[in-house]
Design an enzyme around this catalytic site. Structure first.
Site, short mmCIF file in Angstrom:
data_model
loop_
_atom_site.label_atom_id
_atom_site.label_comp_id
_atom_site.label_asym_id
_atom_site.label_seq_id
_atom_site.Cartn_x
_atom_site.Cartn_y
_atom_site.Cartn_z
N ASP A 90 26.09 73.98 22.52
CA ASP A 90 24.75 73.86 21.93
C ASP A 90 24.60 72.56 21.14
O ASP A 90 23.50 72.20 20.75
CB ASP A 90 24.45 75.07 21.03
CG ASP A 90 25.56 75.28 19.99
OD1 ASP A 90 26.25 76.31 20.08
OD2 ASP A 90 25.75 74.40 19.13
N ASP A 141 36.99 72.90 31.59
CA ASP A 141 37.75 73.87 30.79
C ASP A 141 38.46 73.15 29.65
O ASP A 141 39.22 72.21 29.87
CB ASP A 141 38.77 74.56 31.72
CG ASP A 141 39.49 75.70 31.01
OD1 ASP A 141 40.01 76.59 31.70
OD2 ASP A 141 39.50 75.70 29.76
N ASP A 160 34.99 75.74 19.04
CA ASP A 160 33.73 76.46 18.84
C ASP A 160 33.44 77.26 20.11
O ASP A 160 32.61 76.91 20.94
CB ASP A 160 32.60 75.45 18.56
CG ASP A 160 31.25 76.13 18.44
OD1 ASP A 160 30.22 75.40 18.53
OD2 ASP A 160 31.22 77.36 18.29
N ASP A 163 33.48 84.62 22.18
CA ASP A 163 34.49 85.60 21.77
C ASP A 163 35.72 85.54 22.67
O ASP A 163 35.65 85.06 23.80
CB ASP A 163 33.88 87.02 21.83
CG ASP A 163 32.68 87.16 20.89
OD1 ASP A 163 31.83 88.02 21.17
OD2 ASP A 163 32.60 86.38 19.92
N1 SAM Z 1 29.04 80.15 17.65
C1 SAM Z 1 29.37 80.90 18.86
C2 SAM Z 1 30.36 82.00 18.54
O1 SAM Z 1 30.92 82.00 17.44
O2 SAM Z 1 30.52 82.88 19.43
C3 SAM Z 1 29.91 79.95 19.91
C4 SAM Z 1 28.82 79.06 20.42
S1 SAM Z 1 29.21 77.94 21.69
C5 SAM Z 1 27.73 78.02 22.57
C6 SAM Z 1 30.40 78.78 22.69
C7 SAM Z 1 30.73 77.94 23.93
O3 SAM Z 1 32.08 78.15 24.37
C8 SAM Z 1 29.87 78.29 25.16
O4 SAM Z 1 28.95 77.24 25.40
C9 SAM Z 1 30.89 78.44 26.32
O5 SAM Z 1 30.43 77.87 27.53
C10 SAM Z 1 32.10 77.73 25.73
N2 SAM Z 1 33.40 78.08 26.34
C11 SAM Z 1 33.92 79.31 26.57
N3 SAM Z 1 35.14 79.21 27.14
C12 SAM Z 1 35.41 77.86 27.27
C13 SAM Z 1 36.51 77.10 27.77
N4 SAM Z 1 37.60 77.69 28.28
N5 SAM Z 1 36.43 75.74 27.74
C14 SAM Z 1 35.33 75.12 27.22
N6 SAM Z 1 34.24 75.79 26.73
C15 SAM Z 1 34.30 77.14 26.75
#
Ligand code: SAM
Length: 281
Positions: A90, A141, A160, A163
Site C-alpha cells: 500500500d 516474493d 510489513d 498475517d
Molecule cells: N498492515 C497489514 C497487516 O498488518 O496485516 C499489512 C499490509 S500490507 C498490504 C501486506 C502485504 O504483504 C500485502 O500487500 C501482500 O501482498 C504482502 N505479502 C504477503 N506475503 C508476501 C511475500 N512472501 N513477499 C512479499 N510480499 C508479501
C-alpha cells in the site's frame, strides 16, 4: 462479510469477536494471483482496503501503524541509508521511510503488484512519495529477495506483511530471519509486524525466539493502538544485530516532521511491556 444493513465485518472466530465498519459503497473487487482484494468507501473511516477478508488499512487510522512500523526502527539505527520493505504494497511504510533525510535507497518488495496499483488509485495519499528518486518498487516474493541479497546490503529491513498464513507464513520463520540477519549490516535493525498482543502472545514470543536464534543481539515488541485491527491493539517486533532494543537517537527523533502519532515519548512508551507479556508474566 457484508450484511443486509451494509456493514463490513471481519470476524475473529477464535476469540468470538468482530470488527465492523458501515459502508457507503464498494469501490473495487478482484482476485489476483495471490489474494482477494476489495476496496470500500466507509461512512466514518474513509476508504477501506481488505485482503482475503482481513482489514489491511483505512484512510482514517493507517497513520498509526505505518509510523510505528518505520520510525522506531530507523531511529534505532545510527545512520539508516539503505532500507528494504518486505510487503507494504500500500506504500504507507515507504512514505514514512522517505521522511528520513539519511535514507538514500528505499526498496519495496511486495509479491502482489495489484495491491500497489489499487493503493495508487484509492489511497493516493499513501503513494505520494512513490516518485521520489530514492524509491524502488519491486514485485516478487520477499523471501527470495532477502535470500539473494549480498551480505550487509541493508541498514534496516521492515517486514510489513499480511498475517502468518499462505505466502506470508515464511516471513515469520527462523530461516527467513537468518537470511535477514545476513542481509543486514553490522548495526542492522529489523522490524516485523507481529500481530495482536492480546490474541497472539505465542506468536510474538516465537518471533522473539526465532530472531534471537537467527543471531540478533536484542529483540523486543513495540505496542500501539490500531483500532481497525483485531482486538484494537497491535505490535511490531524490533530486533538489532548490535546494541539494546530500546536505544535510539532520541534528539533526532524529536525533530521528525509530519508524523501524527510517532514522537520520541511514544517511541519510549511503546517498549513498555505489560506484566502478562513479560516472560512468565
Ligand atoms: N498492515 C497489514 C497487516 O498488518 O496485516 C499489512 C499490509 S500490507 C498490504 C501486506 C502485504 O504483504 C500485502 O500487500 C501482500 O501482498 C504482502 N505479502 C504477503 N506475503 C508476501 C511475500 N512472501 N513477499 C512479499 N510480499 C508479501
Amino acid at each position: 462479510m457484508i450484511d443486509a444493513e451494509n456493514w463490513f465485518t471481519e470476524v475473529e472466530e477464535k476469540n468470538g469477536a468482530a470488527m465492523s465498519l458501515r459502508l457507503r459503497r464498494r469501490l473495487h473487487a478482484e482476485t489476483s494471483a495471490y489474494q482477494r482484494l476489495e476496496v470500500y468507501e466507509t461512512d466514518g473511516f474513509g476508504n477501506l482496503l481488505v485482503l482475503d477478508g482481513c482489514i489491511m488499512l483505512t484512510s482514517r487510522d493507517n497513520f498509526i501503524y505505518h509510523e510505528m512500523m518505520v520510525h522506531p526502527a530507523l531511529f534505532s539505527h545510527p545512520r539508516p541509508r539503505r532500507v528494504l520493505i518486505i510487503g507494504g504494497g500500500d506504500c504507507g511504510c515507504l512514505r514514512e521511510v522517505l521522511r528520513h533525510d539519511s535514507v538514500e535507497h528505499a526498496e519495496q518488495v511486495d509479491i502482489d503488484e495489484r495491491v500497489t496499483r489499487l493503493s495508487e488509485q484509492f489511497f493516493p495519499e499513501l503513494c505520494e512519495s512513490n516518485s521520489d528518486p530514492r524509491a524502488h518498487l519491486h514485485f516478487e516474493d520477499g523471501v527470495r529477495r532477502v535470500e539473494e541479497a549480498a551480505a550487509g546490503s541493508y541498514d534496516v529491513i521492515i517486514i510489513d506483511s499480511t498475517d502468518p498464513v499462505g505466502q506470508a507464513a515464511r516471513l515469520f520463520s527462523a530461516p527467513f530471519y537468518r537470511a535477514c540477519y545476513q542481509a543486514l549490516g553490522d548495526e542492522g535493525v529489523l522490524v516485523a509486524q507481529s500481530e495482536s498482543p492480546l490474541y497472539h502472545q505465542q506468536l510474538m514470543a516465537s518471533m522473539v525466539g526465532n530472531l534471537n536464534a537467527a543471531g540478533f543481539a536484542a529483540a523486543a515488541p513495540l505496542l500501539f493502538p490500531q483500532c481497525t485491527y483485531p482486538s484494537g491493539w497491535w505490535s511490531a517486533t524490533l530486533a538489532r544485530r548490535a546494541g539494546a532494543a530500546r536505544e535510539f537517537r532520541e534528539a533526532d527523533a524529536q525533530t521528525i516532521r509530519g508524523t501524527r502519532y510517532y514522537n520520541a515519548d511514544i517511541h519510549r512508551a511503546a517498549f513498555a511491556t505489560p506484566q502478562f507479556l513479560r516472560a512468565g508474566g
